[in-house]
Enzyme design. Structure first.
Site, PDB file in Angstrom:
ATOM      1  N   GLY A  45       0.881  -1.239  -0.166  1.00 24.16           N
ATOM      2  CA  GLY A  45       0.005   0.111   0.145  1.00 24.16           C
ATOM      3  C   GLY A  45       0.967   1.090  -0.099  1.00 24.16           C
ATOM      4  N   GLU A 227       8.443  -9.531 -17.618  1.00 25.70           N
ATOM      5  CA  GLU A 227       9.231  -9.192 -18.946  1.00 25.70           C
ATOM      6  C   GLU A 227       8.537  -9.436 -19.975  1.00 25.70           C
ATOM      7  OE1 GLU A 227      12.661 -11.877 -18.393  1.00 25.70           O
ATOM      8  OE2 GLU A 227      13.580 -10.520 -16.952  1.00 25.70           O
ATOM      9  N   ASP A 250      16.619  -5.464  -9.063  1.00 23.57           N
ATOM     10  CA  ASP A 250      16.132  -5.856  -7.744  1.00 23.57           C
ATOM     11  C   ASP A 250      14.512  -5.676  -8.579  1.00 23.57           C
ATOM     12  OD1 ASP A 250      14.742  -6.322  -5.493  1.00 23.57           O
ATOM     13  OD2 ASP A 250      15.514  -4.484  -4.629  1.00 23.57           O
ATOM     14  N   GLY A 255       5.690  -4.159  -8.883  1.00 19.25           N
ATOM     15  CA  GLY A 255       4.316  -4.618  -9.160  1.00 19.25           C
ATOM     16  C   GLY A 255       3.545  -3.356  -8.633  1.00 19.25           C
ATOM     17  N   ASP A 256       4.182  -2.546  -7.567  1.00 16.93           N
ATOM     18  CA  ASP A 256       3.544  -1.559  -6.796  1.00 16.93           C
ATOM     19  C   ASP A 256       4.025  -0.406  -7.552  1.00 16.93           C
ATOM     20  OD1 ASP A 256       3.018  -3.309  -4.601  1.00 16.93           O
ATOM     21  OD2 ASP A 256       4.821  -2.940  -3.686  1.00 16.93           O
ATOM     22  N   GLY A 289      16.781  -0.106  -9.976  1.00 14.98           N
ATOM     23  CA  GLY A 289      17.516   0.310  -8.692  1.00 14.98           C
ATOM     24  C   GLY A 289      17.067  -0.675  -7.679  1.00 14.98           C
ATOM     25  N   GLY A 291      15.964  -1.812  -3.622  1.00 18.66           N
ATOM     26  CA  GLY A 291      14.956  -1.376  -2.678  1.00 18.66           C
ATOM     27  C   GLY A 291      13.592  -1.371  -3.482  1.00 18.66           C
ATOM     28  N   SER A 295      13.596   2.862  -5.294  1.00 21.44           N
ATOM     29  CA  SER A 295      13.873   2.930  -6.852  1.00 21.44           C
ATOM     30  C   SER A 295      12.768   3.301  -7.683  1.00 21.44           C
ATOM     31  CB  SER A 295      13.963   1.217  -6.977  1.00 21.44           C
ATOM     32  OG  SER A 295      12.540   0.686  -6.797  1.00 21.44           O
TER      33      SER A 295
HETATM   34  O1  RIB Z   1       5.468  -5.437  -3.094  1.00 27.30           O
HETATM   35  C1  RIB Z   1       6.625  -5.213  -2.282  1.00 27.30           C
HETATM   36  C2  RIB Z   1       6.325  -5.175  -1.069  1.00 27.30           C
HETATM   37  O2  RIB Z   1       5.657  -6.499  -0.652  1.00 27.30           O
HETATM   38  C3  RIB Z   1       7.485  -4.863  -0.106  1.00 27.30           C
HETATM   39  O3  RIB Z   1       7.766  -3.747   0.282  1.00 27.30           O
HETATM   40  C4  RIB Z   1       7.071  -5.612   1.268  1.00 27.30           C
HETATM   41  O4  RIB Z   1       6.816  -4.804   2.171  1.00 27.30           O
HETATM   42  C5  RIB Z   1       5.906  -6.621   0.869  1.00 27.30           C
HETATM   43  O5  RIB Z   1       4.858  -5.696   1.150  1.00 27.30           O
END
Ligand code: RIB
Length: 311
Positions: A45, A227, A250, A255-256, A289, A291, A295
């Site tokens: 989130g 990919e 990394d 996805g976020d 990047g 993290g 990133s």
């Molecule tokens: O989608 C990546 C996230 O999944 C990480 O930041 C971790 O906290 C998990 O929620």
């Protein structure tokens, strides 16, 4: 550039990510040296809210943190980045959400989430944020909070006619009839597999899986395929929106990055295909990047990259 500023409200999780980079995983009973370590703010989130802010949105979180060291630090991080925190509250006697993450040499990750305070984000907490939620261009949710809160927020959003993006991550058995009114259901391959019981390896598998989800009453499905790009399925048919090639180090949070940026592009008025293409690039760049939130890039840099790579 932006057509209008999008107001995005994320009802979701905030974690602290403890990321270890390693070439090899220990066997049971074995101790190995990892290569390096990174401590950062995460949670699906929170990551999506930060990506949305970086992309230029007026973004807000509805979330819960623990009364430990990480709770105040998480709220401070949101404030520093410009994410609205009026509805981010501390829960007494509970830890913050944390995520031990392991990243292999090829950038692939494995994540273990301890939900902590995220599990205390109740329907009642969402009701308290109703005046904020009803002014949103888009409500965004994931599965790191209780499912009953998700079902409740879906109903609330429907009542106020606010579009919802639901990212079923991490995968859980969900009652699809309770989320039929969401505007976009966006799983990745493994989430789609877990929810439908159908394997997703190829684009054809993804099409079969998306058709199954649509047959259950979902209106639009976007299956993110790493990919291979992202498959959009809506009532007009299906389209694979191609990926952008990058050198990934990394993939955590990609996805976020996709979801947060997609919400903004859509909220600004881009049509869904363009919004997906742009989100594909935003997510791809995030894998270059280390993290999660660290990133993510800001809108100005994104537009430069888009100009170079979209023609
Ligand atoms: O989608 C990546 C996230 O999944 C990480 O930041 C971790 O906290 C998990 O929620």
């Amino acid at each position: 550039m932006a057509k209008k500023q999008a107001r995005i409200v994320v009802v979701g999780s905030a974690n602290v990510d403890l990321t270890t980079f390693t070439d090899q995983f220990p066997k049971p009973g074995e101790t190995l040296f990892g290569k390096s370590f990174d401590l950062g703010f995460g949670g699906k989130g929170a990551n999506q809210a930060v990506a949305a802010t970086y992309c230029g949105a007026d973004a807000h979180m509805v979330a819960r943190v623990g009364d430990d060291l990480f709770g105040p630090a998480t709220i401070k991080n949101f404030k520093r980045l410009g994410v609205g925190t009026k509805h981010v509250k501390t829960v007494k006697g509970v830890s913050s959400g944390v995520a031990p993450i392991f990243v292999e040499a090829n950038g692939q990750n494995r994540i273990l989430v301890v939900k902590g305070a995220n599990d205390k984000l109740t329907p009642k907490a969402v009701n308290k944020a109703e005046s904020l939620l009803k002014k949103a261009d888009m409500i965004v949710m994931q599965f790191e909070i209780p499912l009953e809160t998700i079902y409740h927020t879906v109903k609330l959003a429907k009542r106020h006619n606010i579009p919802v993006i639901l990212n079923p991550a991490p995968a859980m058995q969900v009652e699809l009839d309770k989320i039929q009114s969401v505007d976009y259901f966006i799983p990745n391959e493994s989430e789609a597999e877990a929810i439908t019981g159908k394997k997703v390896k190829t684009v054809d598998d993804a099409k079969t899986c998306a058709a199954f989800l649509m047959s259950k009453g979902l209106r639009r499905v976007i299956l993110t395929l790493g990919e291979q790009g992202a498959l959009l399925a809506n009532r007009d048919g299906m389209e694979l929106v191609p990926p952008f090639k990058v050198k990934a180090v990394d993939s955590t949070g990609a996805g976020d990055a996709f979801i947060g940026s997609f919400a903004v592009f859509l909220g600004e008025g881009y049509d869904e295909r363009d919004a997906i293409a742009r989100a594909n690039l935003y997510a791809a760049i995030s894998t270059t990047g280390i993290g999660t939130q660290k990133s993510f890039i800001k809108r100005r840099r994104f537009e430069r990259e888009w100009k170079k790579r979209s023609s």
